[in-house]
Scaffold this motif. Structure first.
Motif: not given
Length: 286
Positions: A160-164, A170-171, A267-268, A273-279
């Motif tokens: 459940s942590m990975h998508p968040k 990461f600053h 590399c984003f 990354r906030a509006g990107r969908k990762f597969k």
């Protein structure tokens, strides 16, 4: 004394046959017609054609051109492909000119981030790191620290942590280079003070700033196991300031969860990354 002579003309004499001059057989006939005459150009063009075909051709051309506008010059029209090629060349030339002037397409109106060397101190960025831990506590909804020692059952679900975490900022986090194709980068650890699309800028405990490329590297970062926020904290309240003792340590000095971060898949920019969908996909690195 004038003498007169009489000329006798036989009026019954047979007249000579009329001499028929074929049209356009003599060059001087073309000069007989004025230039304003409508048949002047046709006359010059077909002045040497005396047969019936030439006469018919002359008549057909005259009928076709009479009363119409005739374009004497036929300029070659530029093809569409040539126009597009010229436009691409002009755009490329303008882009090269901007690059020579130090203005890129992506950097228009943006300042270049630089850190003052006098501020390159690890202790100055510890409050940023504690602010990031509070941000993670709220984002991941971490439980409060119990009075008893931590147990294995206290470990939250990492799925459940990975998508968040993929969309998190990461600053202020502490990252460490675990693997890299560049051996000189192995083991470097510090607080992230600036993140770009392809790099991490971190400051180490030795008060040195390192620029770490994301590509061809595997990083590790830690998230606190328990919430660093007080139990009375609410979402509408500002983040509390840590105490003097807590402000000296990092997330590695307390119970934490460690994650691996594959730089080639990361590399984003943080805003992208906030509006990107990762597969989900298998990753084979190094």
């Amino acid at each position: 004394m004038a003498t007169s002579s009489k000329v006798t003309i036989d009026v019954y004499k047979t007249l000579p046959s009329a001499q028929v001059i074929p049209p356009f057989t003599t060059p001087y006939l073309a000069h007989r017609l004025p230039e304003c005459h409508p048949d002047h150009q046709l006359h010059r063009q077909f002045r040497y054609l005396g047969d019936d075909a030439g006469i018919r051709r002359r008549r057909d051309l005259r009928d076709a051109c009479h009363g119409r506008k005739v374009v004497l010059e036929n300029p070659v029209k530029e093809s569409q492909s040539k126009k597009e090629k010229k436009e691409r060349k002009a755009r490329h030339k303008a882009l090269q000119e901007k690059k020579r002037n130090g203005i890129s397409k992506r950097g228009i109106g943006k300042a270049v981030w630089r850190l003052d060397e006098r501020q390159a101190q690890f202790a100055l960025f510890l409050p940023l790191h504690h602010l990031w831990m509070g941000y993670m506590s709220e984002l991941l909804n971490l439980p409060n620290k119990p009075a008893r020692p931590p147990l294995q059952s206290d470990m939250p679900s990492s799925s459940s942590m990975h998508p968040k975490l993929l969309k998190a900022d990461f600053h202020g986090s502490v990252i460490t280079v675990r693997q890299s194709k560049n051996p000189s980068l192995l083991g470097i650890s510090g607080i992230v003070i600036h993140e770009t699309e392809n790099t991490f800028n971190i400051i180490t405990k030795a008060n040195t700033v390192k620029l770490i490329p994301k590509a061809n590297s595997i990083f590790t970062f830690a998230v606190p196991l328990y919430s660093t926020l007080p139990p009375t904290y609410a979402e509408a309240m500002p983040f509390p300031l840590p105490s003097a003792e807590e402000s000296q340590g990092t997330v590695l000095d307390r119970p934490h969860i460690q994650f691996e971060l594959y730089g080639n898949q990361f590399c984003f920019r943080s805003a992208d990354r906030a509006g990107r969908k990762f597969k989900h996909k298998e990753t084979v690195e190094l």
